[in-house]
Scaffold this motif. Structure first.
Motif, PDB file in Angstrom:
ATOM      1  N   UNK A 157      -6.495   1.212  -0.203  1.00 30.65           N
ATOM      2  CA  UNK A 157      -6.441   0.537  -1.500  1.00 30.65           C
ATOM      3  C   UNK A 157      -5.168   0.835  -2.283  1.00 30.65           C
ATOM      4  N   UNK A 158      -4.681   2.071  -2.200  1.00 36.77           N
ATOM      5  CA  UNK A 158      -3.448   2.411  -2.910  1.00 36.77           C
ATOM      6  C   UNK A 158      -2.268   1.647  -2.329  1.00 36.77           C
ATOM      7  N   UNK A 159      -2.218   1.499  -1.015  1.00 35.43           N
ATOM      8  CA  UNK A 159      -1.125   0.770  -0.364  1.00 35.43           C
ATOM      9  C   UNK A 159      -1.139  -0.701  -0.765  1.00 35.43           C
ATOM     10  N   UNK A 167       2.069  -2.458  -2.940  1.00 37.54           N
ATOM     11  CA  UNK A 167       2.844  -3.565  -2.389  1.00 37.54           C
ATOM     12  C   UNK A 167       2.647  -4.878  -3.125  1.00 37.54           C
ATOM     13  N   UNK A 168       1.520  -5.031  -3.834  1.00 38.72           N
ATOM     14  CA  UNK A 168       1.222  -6.313  -4.485  1.00 38.72           C
ATOM     15  C   UNK A 168       1.272  -6.278  -6.008  1.00 38.72           C
ATOM     16  N   UNK A 169       1.176  -5.077  -6.607  1.00 35.99           N
ATOM     17  CA  UNK A 169       1.096  -5.011  -8.059  1.00 35.99           C
ATOM     18  C   UNK A 169      -0.234  -5.490  -8.600  1.00 35.99           C
ATOM     19  N   UNK A 170      -1.251  -5.433  -7.771  1.00 37.73           N
ATOM     20  CA  UNK A 170      -2.587  -5.912  -8.135  1.00 37.73           C
ATOM     21  C   UNK A 170      -3.600  -4.841  -7.779  1.00 37.73           C
ATOM     22  N   UNK A 171      -4.525  -4.536  -8.701  1.00 34.26           N
ATOM     23  CA  UNK A 171      -5.539  -3.536  -8.404  1.00 34.26           C
ATOM     24  C   UNK A 171      -6.318  -3.942  -7.150  1.00 34.26           C
ATOM     25  N   UNK A 172      -6.547  -2.957  -6.282  1.00 32.32           N
ATOM     26  CA  UNK A 172      -7.190  -3.247  -4.996  1.00 32.32           C
ATOM     27  C   UNK A 172      -8.592  -3.794  -5.151  1.00 32.32           C
ATOM     28  N   UNK A 229       0.735   1.627   8.299  1.00 33.20           N
ATOM     29  CA  UNK A 229       0.408   0.367   7.652  1.00 33.20           C
ATOM     30  C   UNK A 229      -0.994   0.450   7.037  1.00 33.20           C
ATOM     31  N   UNK A 230      -2.006   0.517   7.840  1.00 31.74           N
ATOM     32  CA  UNK A 230      -3.405   0.696   7.426  1.00 31.74           C
ATOM     33  C   UNK A 230      -3.853  -0.325   6.381  1.00 31.74           C
TER      34      UNK A 230
END
Length: 533
Positions: free
Chosen positions: A75-77, A81-86, A128-129
């Motif tokens: 979720x942190x990754x 990368x997206x600037x959006x909360x997971x 990646x995960x």
């Protein structure tokens, strides 16, 4: 005079000047590195030497109130990368499972996609995960995993593996903005091999050798390359990263490197040079080896002559894992046995806290937790000539903020449906000490949300939401972190109006699909609400 002025303006707009206006960007993302594992963040309660990360801090800005989106990695990754909360995606809790589907959809703008639009060469190296479209038929999935560590591949296994791993694997980094990828996806999970772009490097032909398993080494059994060695992973990632920097520094385009380290997360596969160097624990040895990799990357940037025009960001995906021996020996042993280890007869690991090292610094909790130790992480930015050396910032920031920050640096607006939870950090990088965001959300592994608003923190349920024991006698928690950074005094019963106001704010952030100004967006799924009813 007019001609001279015209030539001056023309020269200022040459491709070379544009190149200099676009900094190279290197993000180094450590895995499970605690806030207190970096010496410069924890000088009094930290015992691990991290000279290269400390050097980065001395040459840049250290943020002391920086947060990942979750107490665990996938979720942190996604959020970085997206600037959006997971939790706006399908990943409401946990991590992307073994052979899981892609979490980032191809239409979503990522950091890599953003800078690629501006002429950057983009590379993802390391872990990646975030899922792939693995070409594994559902009725053959059982052939790609095993509950037993000592298992031999049959002819059927080898035939199916050869068929599957000869195919491209869509949905990975090169599908969401990266020009190239090299890594291991998840180093302690199968397949035990490197992946380059969208193909495995070679074909796995056997199950992971028994030597790959044991306390805090690989954790899930599956297909492996012959002679696969966990110790080779980190040095190989370092070599590929420095080669990319040197190659791109000689090119005429800016570059973006997302170096997603596999360490100091398990496997604790420390190389001989670092084994025993910390005199503290195997985990601490791996932190030192990780720090050395950071040093190699910094050296490559400097050696290539691009240091002055390279923005370096160093941070971690979540706090230090409790099962590597942070807490009391009983707790560490129990967690180690329950979460990762194949070796049920291993003796308890020594406690680093008992030896005077506190991986979470002054904060409560560890990886997986909604308490600060789960997601408050080191966050360092170096940008020579732009960010003051040796500076620090105590404003609330979040890893979601990277995409808006880089968009701001590139002087390009984000689309309304991108970076919904991202605020630009450029005012802070320039030296301002005024808040850029008033609130932030980070969750535990089980999805329990913690909402920050200024110095106040609201947790929408009791306990850590993760692996660290400790329950609240109230259904929710409220802490004043300015007065109580260790989250020891639950003020929920004394501040009912504030609790209500923060409950309402959390609901607003969920229902509007964004936390930044802009048109309402849709979450991908119905977001789970807390406290659980």
């Amino acid at each position: 005079m007019i001609v001279i002025l015209f030539l001056s303006i023309l020269f200022s707009c040459t491709p070379e000047s544009k190149k200099k206006a676009r900094p190279n960007i290197v993000i180094i993302y450590a895995d499970d590195l605690g806030y207190g594992d970096v010496q410069s963040y924890n000088p009094k309660r930290g015992k691990i030497l991290t000279p290269h990360i400390d050097r980065l801090a001395a040459e840049g800005m250290s943020f002391t109130d920086a947060h990942s989106s979750s107490g665990v990695c996938s979720p942190s990754r996604y959020t970085l990368l997206t600037g959006r909360y997971h939790w706006r995606s399908r990943l409401q809790k946990g991590i992307v499972e073994l052979y899981g589907k892609p979490l980032i959809t191809q239409e979503r703008l990522t950091l890599a996609g953003l800078v690629k639009q501006h002429g950057y060469q983009t590379s993802c190296i390391g872990k990646w995960h975030l899922g792939w479209d693995w070409p594994i038929p559902d009725d053959q999935m059982n052939l790609f995993r095993s509950e037993e560590k000592d298992v031999v591949a049959t002819m059927e296994h080898k035939k199916v593996w050869r068929e599957v791993f000869s195919l491209p694997i869509p949905g990975g980094p090169t599908s969401v903005g990266f020009d190239e990828y090299f890594g291991t996806d998840v180093p302690n999970h199968p397949p035990f091999c490197f992946i380059e772009n969208d193909r495995t490097v070679g074909i796995p032909t056997e199950f992971g050798a028994p030597r790959l398993f044991g306390r805090n080494q690989a954790s899930l059994q599956g297909p492996a390359r012959e002679f696969w060695a966990l110790e080779d992973i980190l040095p190989t990632l370092a070599a590929r990263s420095t080669a990319f920097i040197e190659r791109e520094a000689a090119a005429s385009r800016p570059f973006f490197l997302y170096l997603s380290l596999t360490s100091p997360h398990t496997p604790l596969s420390v190389n001989d040079e670092w084994f025993g160097e910390s005199k503290l624990s195997l985990y601490a040895d791996l932190v030192m080896e990780t720090d050395a990799v950071v040093g190699r990357v910094l050296e490559a940037i400097e050696r290539s002559g691009v240091m002055e025009n390279t923005l370096v960001i160093f941070t971690s995906d979540n706090g230090c894992a409790p099962y590597v021996g942070n807490t009391t020996t009983d707790e560490a042993h129990d967690l180690n046995m329950k979460v990762w280890s194949w070796d049920r007869n291993a003796p308890p690991v020594a406690s680093m806290e008992e030896k005077g090292h506190y991986p979470s610094g002054p904060f409560r909790g560890y990886k997986s937790d909604v308490w600060e130790g789960g997601h408050r992480v080191p966050f360092i930015v170096r940008w020579p000539g732009k960010v003051k050396s040796g500076s620090s910032c105590d404003q609330l920031v979040h890893q979601a903020d990277l995409i808006a920050t880089i968009a701001d640096i590139l002087k390009t607006p984000l689309p309304a449906n991108a970076g919904e939870d991202s605020y630009s950090l450029t005012p802070l990088l320039r030296g301002s000490n005024k808040p850029v965001r008033e609130h932030a959300v980070s969750t535990s592994i089980n999805g329990l949300p913690g909402l920050r608003q200024g110095n106040w923190k609201y947790i929408a349920g009791p306990g850590s939401g993760g692996w660290t024991p400790g329950e609240s006698d109230l259904p929710v928690q409220l802490y004043n972190l300015a007065a109580d950074p260790g989250e020891t005094q639950n003020l929920a019963s004394q501040e009912p109006d504030r609790v209500k106001q923060m409950e309402e704010l959390l609901e607003k952030l969920i229902s509007e699909g964004r936390s930044t100004p802009g048109p309402i967006q849709q979450n991908d799924v119905e977001v789970i609400r807390y406290p659980s009813k």
